[in-house]
Scaffold this motif. Structure first.
Motif, mmCIF file in Angstrom:
data_model
loop_
_atom_site.group_PDB
_atom_site.id
_atom_site.type_symbol
_atom_site.label_atom_id
_atom_site.label_comp_id
_atom_site.label_asym_id
_atom_site.label_seq_id
_atom_site.Cartn_x
_atom_site.Cartn_y
_atom_site.Cartn_z
ATOM 1 N N ASN A 77 -11.022 -5.333 -27.002
ATOM 2 C CA ASN A 77 -11.149 -4.964 -25.596
ATOM 3 C C ASN A 77 -11.558 -6.200 -24.806
ATOM 4 O O ASN A 77 -12.360 -7.008 -25.277
ATOM 5 N N ALA A 78 -11.020 -6.326 -23.602
ATOM 6 C CA ALA A 78 -11.364 -7.456 -22.742
ATOM 7 C C ALA A 78 -12.808 -7.328 -22.278
ATOM 8 O O ALA A 78 -13.305 -6.213 -22.065
ATOM 9 N N ASP A 79 -13.479 -8.454 -22.129
ATOM 10 C CA ASP A 79 -14.818 -8.422 -21.547
ATOM 11 C C ASP A 79 -14.680 -8.319 -20.031
ATOM 12 O O ASP A 79 -13.567 -8.216 -19.509
ATOM 13 N N ARG A 80 -15.779 -8.347 -19.315
ATOM 14 C CA ARG A 80 -15.721 -8.125 -17.862
ATOM 15 C C ARG A 80 -14.974 -9.229 -17.118
ATOM 16 O O ARG A 80 -14.572 -9.055 -15.987
ATOM 17 N N MET A 81 -14.780 -10.367 -17.757
ATOM 18 C CA MET A 81 -14.008 -11.455 -17.152
ATOM 19 C C MET A 81 -12.536 -11.417 -17.577
ATOM 20 O O MET A 81 -11.754 -12.275 -17.188
ATOM 21 N N GLY A 82 -12.188 -10.441 -18.422
ATOM 22 C CA GLY A 82 -10.811 -10.318 -18.890
ATOM 23 C C GLY A 82 -10.504 -11.134 -20.132
ATOM 24 O O GLY A 82 -9.353 -11.249 -20.524
ATOM 25 N N HIS A 83 -11.528 -11.697 -20.770
ATOM 26 C CA HIS A 83 -11.334 -12.508 -21.965
ATOM 27 C C HIS A 83 -11.520 -11.669 -23.224
ATOM 28 O O HIS A 83 -12.255 -10.685 -23.226
ATOM 29 N N PHE A 84 -10.877 -12.090 -24.290
ATOM 30 C CA PHE A 84 -10.993 -11.420 -25.584
ATOM 31 C C PHE A 84 -11.788 -12.328 -26.512
ATOM 32 O O PHE A 84 -11.357 -13.435 -26.810
ATOM 33 N N LYS A 85 -12.919 -11.844 -26.938
ATOM 34 C CA LYS A 85 -13.798 -12.648 -27.783
ATOM 35 C C LYS A 85 -13.891 -12.026 -29.167
ATOM 36 O O LYS A 85 -13.918 -10.807 -29.311
ATOM 37 N N VAL A 86 -13.913 -12.895 -30.174
ATOM 38 C CA VAL A 86 -14.000 -12.442 -31.557
ATOM 39 C C VAL A 86 -14.977 -13.327 -32.320
ATOM 40 O O VAL A 86 -15.214 -14.479 -31.951
ATOM 41 N N GLU A 87 -15.514 -12.758 -33.369
ATOM 42 C CA GLU A 87 -16.292 -13.541 -34.318
ATOM 43 C C GLU A 87 -15.394 -13.755 -35.525
ATOM 44 O O GLU A 87 -14.884 -12.787 -36.103
ATOM 45 N N ALA A 88 -15.149 -14.996 -35.849
ATOM 46 C CA ALA A 88 -14.264 -15.331 -36.963
ATOM 47 C C ALA A 88 -15.070 -16.044 -38.037
ATOM 48 O O ALA A 88 -16.178 -16.524 -37.783
ATOM 49 N N ARG A 89 -14.486 -16.075 -39.215
ATOM 50 C CA ARG A 89 -15.086 -16.849 -40.305
ATOM 51 C C ARG A 89 -14.138 -17.981 -40.650
ATOM 52 O O ARG A 89 -12.960 -17.758 -40.891
ATOM 53 N N ILE A 90 -14.696 -19.183 -40.624
ATOM 54 C CA ILE A 90 -13.931 -20.354 -41.028
ATOM 55 C C ILE A 90 -14.519 -20.799 -42.351
ATOM 56 O O ILE A 90 -15.700 -21.153 -42.426
ATOM 57 N N ASP A 91 -13.686 -20.763 -43.373
ATOM 58 C CA ASP A 91 -14.133 -21.130 -44.709
ATOM 59 C C ASP A 91 -15.449 -20.443 -45.055
ATOM 60 O O ASP A 91 -16.363 -21.044 -45.620
ATOM 61 N N GLY A 92 -15.582 -19.172 -44.650
ATOM 62 C CA GLY A 92 -16.750 -18.363 -45.003
ATOM 63 C C GLY A 92 -17.916 -18.426 -44.036
ATOM 64 O O GLY A 92 -18.907 -17.731 -44.228
ATOM 65 N N ARG A 93 -17.836 -19.215 -42.966
ATOM 66 C CA ARG A 93 -18.939 -19.327 -41.998
ATOM 67 C C ARG A 93 -18.519 -18.771 -40.645
ATOM 68 O O ARG A 93 -17.399 -18.969 -40.206
ATOM 69 N N PHE A 94 -19.452 -18.084 -39.964
ATOM 70 C CA PHE A 94 -19.133 -17.388 -38.712
ATOM 71 C C PHE A 94 -19.129 -18.320 -37.497
ATOM 72 O O PHE A 94 -20.022 -19.149 -37.345
ATOM 73 N N VAL A 95 -18.117 -18.113 -36.646
ATOM 74 C CA VAL A 95 -17.952 -18.882 -35.419
ATOM 75 C C VAL A 95 -17.397 -17.940 -34.356
ATOM 76 O O VAL A 95 -16.502 -17.146 -34.635
ATOM 77 N N ASP A 96 -17.933 -18.022 -33.119
ATOM 78 C CA ASP A 96 -17.428 -17.221 -32.010
ATOM 79 C C ASP A 96 -16.246 -17.926 -31.361
ATOM 80 O O ASP A 96 -16.266 -19.149 -31.176
ATOM 81 N N PHE A 97 -15.221 -17.135 -31.004
ATOM 82 C CA PHE A 97 -14.015 -17.657 -30.380
ATOM 83 C C PHE A 97 -13.614 -16.804 -29.191
ATOM 84 O O PHE A 97 -13.921 -15.615 -29.142
ATOM 85 N N MET A 98 -12.868 -17.404 -28.287
ATOM 86 C CA MET A 98 -12.139 -16.675 -27.265
ATOM 87 C C MET A 98 -10.665 -16.780 -27.666
ATOM 88 O O MET A 98 -10.177 -17.886 -27.954
ATOM 89 N N VAL A 99 -9.976 -15.638 -27.723
ATOM 90 C CA VAL A 99 -8.557 -15.648 -28.043
ATOM 91 C C VAL A 99 -7.833 -16.226 -26.826
ATOM 92 O O VAL A 99 -8.021 -15.761 -25.705
ATOM 93 N N ASP A 100 -7.025 -17.253 -27.044
ATOM 94 C CA ASP A 100 -6.359 -17.942 -25.941
ATOM 95 C C ASP A 100 -4.892 -18.162 -26.280
ATOM 96 O O ASP A 100 -4.548 -19.092 -27.011
ATOM 97 N N THR A 101 -4.035 -17.287 -25.747
ATOM 98 C CA THR A 101 -2.603 -17.406 -25.995
ATOM 99 C C THR A 101 -2.005 -18.617 -25.272
ATOM 100 O O THR A 101 -0.874 -18.985 -25.533
ATOM 101 N N GLY A 102 -2.771 -19.240 -24.385
ATOM 102 C CA GLY A 102 -2.318 -20.426 -23.673
ATOM 103 C C GLY A 102 -2.697 -21.722 -24.371
ATOM 104 O O GLY A 102 -2.297 -22.795 -23.937
ATOM 105 N N ALA A 103 -3.450 -21.636 -25.447
ATOM 106 C CA ALA A 103 -3.828 -22.832 -26.207
ATOM 107 C C ALA A 103 -2.905 -22.939 -27.416
ATOM 108 O O ALA A 103 -2.797 -22.005 -28.206
#
Length: 172
Positions: free
Chosen positions: A56-82
């Motif tokens: 679900n989009a946040d109040r600014m319209g962004h999609f945020k996820v918590e991902a694991r990179i090689d087993g460690r957690f990192v917060d991301f914004m999903v960006d189809t423009g990147a």
């Protein structure tokens, strides 16, 4: 080829920042309507089902996820423009990724100007039940990037990613 890739990354990063500032300008001109949208679009926990995920989009319209990179957690914004996954230097260091100064060979144009970035390949990124291996990424100085971006180098490896009605679906 490398110069074309760098140029594409730069253009996509600039596009993401321009879209973010355009959203702020639109909501600033409509305070009553913006407050209503914010209440309706409050972010909820992502819904995962096996190898798919609904965000679900946040109040600014962004999609945020918590991902694991090689087993460690990192917060991301999903960006189809990147065009690529982009990590802030401090977050990369926190999970054990520390490019040397000589690794910063790519030049990227951002809203904050041109900066050098360190290209790399991430062994594994996990978001919910979705796992993608060998993902191209860039590490950028913190001053160049407000948040980590989960870009097309990850998204293009999915079966689909789709935006509709204030929600984004990722499916592997």
């Amino acid at each position: 080829m490398r110069q074309i890739l760098i140029l594409a990354v730069a253009v996509l990063l600039i596009g993401g920042y321009v879209a973010r500032y355009a959203d702020k300008a639109v909501t600033a001109g409509e305070p009553a309507q913006a407050a209503t949208r914010q209440a309706v679009n409050e972010p909820r926990q992502p819904v995962t089902s096996g190898r798919s995920m609904m965000l679900n989009a946040d109040r600014m319209g962004h999609f945020k996820v918590e991902a694991r990179i090689d087993g460690r957690f990192v917060d991301f914004m999903v960006d189809t423009g990147a065009s690529t996954v982009a990590l802030r230097e401090s977050d990369a260091a926190r999970i054990g990724i520390r490019p040397r100064p000589v690794d910063y060979v790519a030049v990227v144009s951002t809203a904050n100007g041109k900066v050098k970035a360190a290209p790399m390949k991430l062994e594994r990124i996990e978001v919910g039940g979705i796992t993608v291996y060998d993902v191209q990424a860039l590490v950028l100085p913190d001053r160049a990037l407000d948040t980590n971006l989960l870009g097309v180098s990850f998204l293009s490896r999915l079966k689909r990613y789709e935006y509709a009605g204030g929600r984004m679906v990722l499916e592997q």
